[in-house]
Design an enzyme around this catalytic site. Structure first.
Site, PDB file in Angstrom:
ATOM      1  N   ARG A  56       0.841  -1.184   0.000  1.00 40.16           N
ATOM      2  CA  ARG A  56       0.000   0.000   0.000  1.00 40.16           C
ATOM      3  C   ARG A  56       0.884   1.244   0.000  1.00 40.16           C
ATOM      4  O   ARG A  56       1.953   1.271   0.618  1.00 40.16           O
ATOM      5  CB  ARG A  56      -0.901   0.026   1.239  1.00 40.16           C
ATOM      6  CG  ARG A  56      -1.911   1.167   1.198  1.00 40.16           C
ATOM      7  CD  ARG A  56      -2.695   1.336   2.487  1.00 40.16           C
ATOM      8  NE  ARG A  56      -3.645   2.454   2.342  1.00 40.16           N
ATOM      9  CZ  ARG A  56      -4.338   2.998   3.339  1.00 40.16           C
ATOM     10  NH1 ARG A  56      -4.192   2.533   4.568  1.00 40.16           N
ATOM     11  NH2 ARG A  56      -5.150   4.003   3.103  1.00 40.16           N
ATOM     12  N   HIS A  57       0.438   2.276  -0.688  1.00 40.35           N
ATOM     13  CA  HIS A  57       1.157   3.548  -0.712  1.00 40.35           C
ATOM     14  C   HIS A  57       1.347   4.089   0.706  1.00 40.35           C
ATOM     15  O   HIS A  57       0.689   3.655   1.666  1.00 40.35           O
ATOM     16  CB  HIS A  57       0.385   4.565  -1.551  1.00 40.35           C
ATOM     17  CG  HIS A  57      -1.029   4.765  -1.075  1.00 40.35           C
ATOM     18  ND1 HIS A  57      -1.348   5.511   0.039  1.00 40.35           N
ATOM     19  CD2 HIS A  57      -2.204   4.278  -1.551  1.00 40.35           C
ATOM     20  CE1 HIS A  57      -2.654   5.504   0.227  1.00 40.35           C
ATOM     21  NE2 HIS A  57      -3.201   4.756  -0.720  1.00 40.35           N
ATOM     22  N   ARG A  60      -1.257   9.519   3.089  1.00 45.72           N
ATOM     23  CA  ARG A  60      -1.767  10.525   2.137  1.00 45.72           C
ATOM     24  C   ARG A  60      -2.689  11.491   2.853  1.00 45.72           C
ATOM     25  O   ARG A  60      -3.100  11.267   4.003  1.00 45.72           O
ATOM     26  CB  ARG A  60      -2.524   9.847   1.001  1.00 45.72           C
ATOM     27  CG  ARG A  60      -3.668   8.978   1.490  1.00 45.72           C
ATOM     28  CD  ARG A  60      -4.727   8.769   0.434  1.00 45.72           C
ATOM     29  NE  ARG A  60      -5.697   7.759   0.809  1.00 45.72           N
ATOM     30  CZ  ARG A  60      -6.683   7.939   1.671  1.00 45.72           C
ATOM     31  NH1 ARG A  60      -6.815   9.101   2.290  1.00 45.72           N
ATOM     32  NH2 ARG A  60      -7.547   6.970   1.946  1.00 45.72           N
ATOM     33  N   ARG A 125      -0.292   9.123  -5.959  1.00 49.58           N
ATOM     34  CA  ARG A 125       0.298   8.681  -4.689  1.00 49.58           C
ATOM     35  C   ARG A 125       0.940   7.299  -4.791  1.00 49.58           C
ATOM     36  O   ARG A 125       1.915   7.028  -4.089  1.00 49.58           O
ATOM     37  CB  ARG A 125      -0.743   8.707  -3.569  1.00 49.58           C
ATOM     38  CG  ARG A 125      -1.954   7.811  -3.785  1.00 49.58           C
ATOM     39  CD  ARG A 125      -2.901   7.925  -2.598  1.00 49.58           C
ATOM     40  NE  ARG A 125      -4.131   7.168  -2.769  1.00 49.58           N
ATOM     41  CZ  ARG A 125      -5.239   7.663  -3.323  1.00 49.58           C
ATOM     42  NH1 ARG A 125      -5.237   8.904  -3.777  1.00 49.58           N
ATOM     43  NH2 ARG A 125      -6.325   6.929  -3.428  1.00 49.58           N
ATOM     44  N   ASP A 307      -5.091   0.021  -0.038  1.00 51.31           N
ATOM     45  CA  ASP A 307      -5.576  -0.851   1.029  1.00 51.31           C
ATOM     46  C   ASP A 307      -6.574  -1.873   0.491  1.00 51.31           C
ATOM     47  O   ASP A 307      -6.528  -3.064   0.850  1.00 51.31           O
ATOM     48  CB  ASP A 307      -6.197  -0.039   2.169  1.00 51.31           C
ATOM     49  CG  ASP A 307      -7.238   0.986   1.706  1.00 51.31           C
ATOM     50  OD1 ASP A 307      -7.514   1.076   0.490  1.00 51.31           O
ATOM     51  OD2 ASP A 307      -7.780   1.701   2.570  1.00 51.31           O
TER      52      ASP A 307
END
Length: 398
Positions: A56-57, A60, A125, A307
């Site tokens: 997952r990034h 944010r 992102r 996610d």
């Protein structure tokens, strides 16, 4: 007095909101994880030969606001709504350093497309997270240094338009998915959730000014409050109470799970990427992986996503305990070869910024080491066949 109390609550929430236990019996624990650089449960003679990592990034900004949100104006959010934050960049950078340590024997000291392939969904992102991660995996040294003023070298990040992304679907049109998902939203199970938590939902609606007719609305409300709390913003009492009580987070996580609540949805939302990884494992075990334009090569494949992507995969494999994956969490699919010609799969889930992950996931009916052929057989019902291309399956709307 109220501002002091708010500050105390915010500090408590920041340290504990992701550790809340759910009140529902079906969500009792988060999947356990692994990841020592040297795995204790793998025999010395077993060799790691290929790995896929889905992450997952990083952290944010909020994606959406609500009518009564005191921080709904974009001036509060450096980079804009949904943008990767500086904290998020650091989180992903640490993950990249972890991958460098864990997979050093697979990827070598210097960047080569023969060793690694990085793919991202087409969001700013995730693309930025992939770039930061790559910088940590391959810091330039020796002849790779091209500019003494910057300790960085370019590493390609591959992507495609969101409306064409089939491996990690997010925005791709799929009538069959919409039909099945809307059908579920009309089901007694889905409606019972709203009936059970109606007083809380009405309370949140009244204070937020936001209609919460669907679980997606509730998920976005939770996400906004969580991010604002994490950023240190002072929240109203009702918002603090909502974060302190596990109900809001439970409903947000339930929404993520609902994308793969049935076997057919598991196939649509996660089956294609799981099949893609398993096909590559099979080709590797048969020495068929060659650097060419038709097959991604490299010994480590990394996917920057969301996610929901991680939840879809975990739930499709029957490994999901209701939770929301942390920023920069990672799911590892690893292929090992024994000292003979046998190959097995292990899965690891790193949901915290940790150096040592305790143990591999327990694959249902297969254990922590699952023979590659058995793994394929176990999940045959969610893996698309050769004739089930994504476009044709999606066109069947009813």
């Amino acid at each position: 007095m109220r501002s002091v109390l708010n500050n105390i609550i915010r500090i408590l929430l920041a340290s504990s909101v992701h550790c809340l236990k759910y009140t529902e019996p079906l969500c009792t624990k988060i999947p356990k994880t692994n990841a020592k650089c040297k795995l204790d449960n793998v025999r010395v003679e077993d060799q790691l030969v290929f790995a896929h990592v889905i992450f997952r990034h990083g952290e944010r900004n909020i994606e959406k606001s609500y009518p009564n949100d005191p921080y709904k104006e974009e001036k509060y959010w450096l980079g804009g709504f949904g943008a990767l934050t500086n904290v998020g960049k650091r989180e992903v950078y640490e993950l990249g350093k972890y991958l460098r340590r864990r997979y050093s024997e697979l990827i070598g000291d210097s960047y080569s497309p023969k060793n690694i392939y990085i793919r991202s969904t087409d969001f700013d992102r995730t693309l930025m997270s992939a770039s930061v991660l790559a910088a940590a995996v391959y810091p330039p040294s020796g002849d790779e240094i091209w500019n003494d003023e910057i300790a960085w070298q370019p590493v390609p990040i591959h992507t495609g338009p969101l409306h064409e992304e089939q491996l990690l679907p997010w925005k791709i049109p799929c009538p069959r998915f919409m039909f099945l998902f809307e059908q579920y939203q009309s089901s007694p199970e889905y409606k019972s959730i709203f009936a059970r938590y109606e007083p809380s939902i009405k309370h949140w609606e009244r204070h937020s000014g936001q209609s919460l007719d669907k679980l997606a609305d509730i998920m976005y409300l939770y996400d906004t409050l969580f991010v604002e709390n994490r950023k240190g913003f002072v929240l109203d009492d009702w918002a603090n109470e909502a974060l302190w009580d596990s109900t809001l987070k439970y409903l947000a996580a339930f929404h993520l799970q609902s994308f793969t609540h049935s076997t057919e949805l598991k196939k649509l939302e996660a089956g294609y990427v799981i099949k893609d990884m398993l096909d590559r494992f099979r080709n590797k075990s048969q020495s068929l992986l060659k650097p060419n334009q038709s097959i991604w090569h490299g010994s480590l494949h990394v996917y920057a996503c969301h996610d929901l992507s991680i939840v879809n995969i975990l739930n499709a494999l029957n490994l999901y305990d209701l939770h929301i994956p942390n920023y920069a969490s990672s799911l590892h699919f690893e292929l090992y070869r024994t000292n003979g010609t046998e190959y097995y799969v292990q899965l690891f889930y790193r949901n915290q910024n940790q150096e040592i992950v305790d143990s591999p996931l327990e694959i249902p009916n297969c254990g922590t080491k699952c023979h590659l052929d058995q793994f394929n057989e176990l999940y045959r019902d969610i893996l698309p066949t050769e004739s089930e291309d994504y476009d044709s399956v999606c066109r069947v709307s009813t």
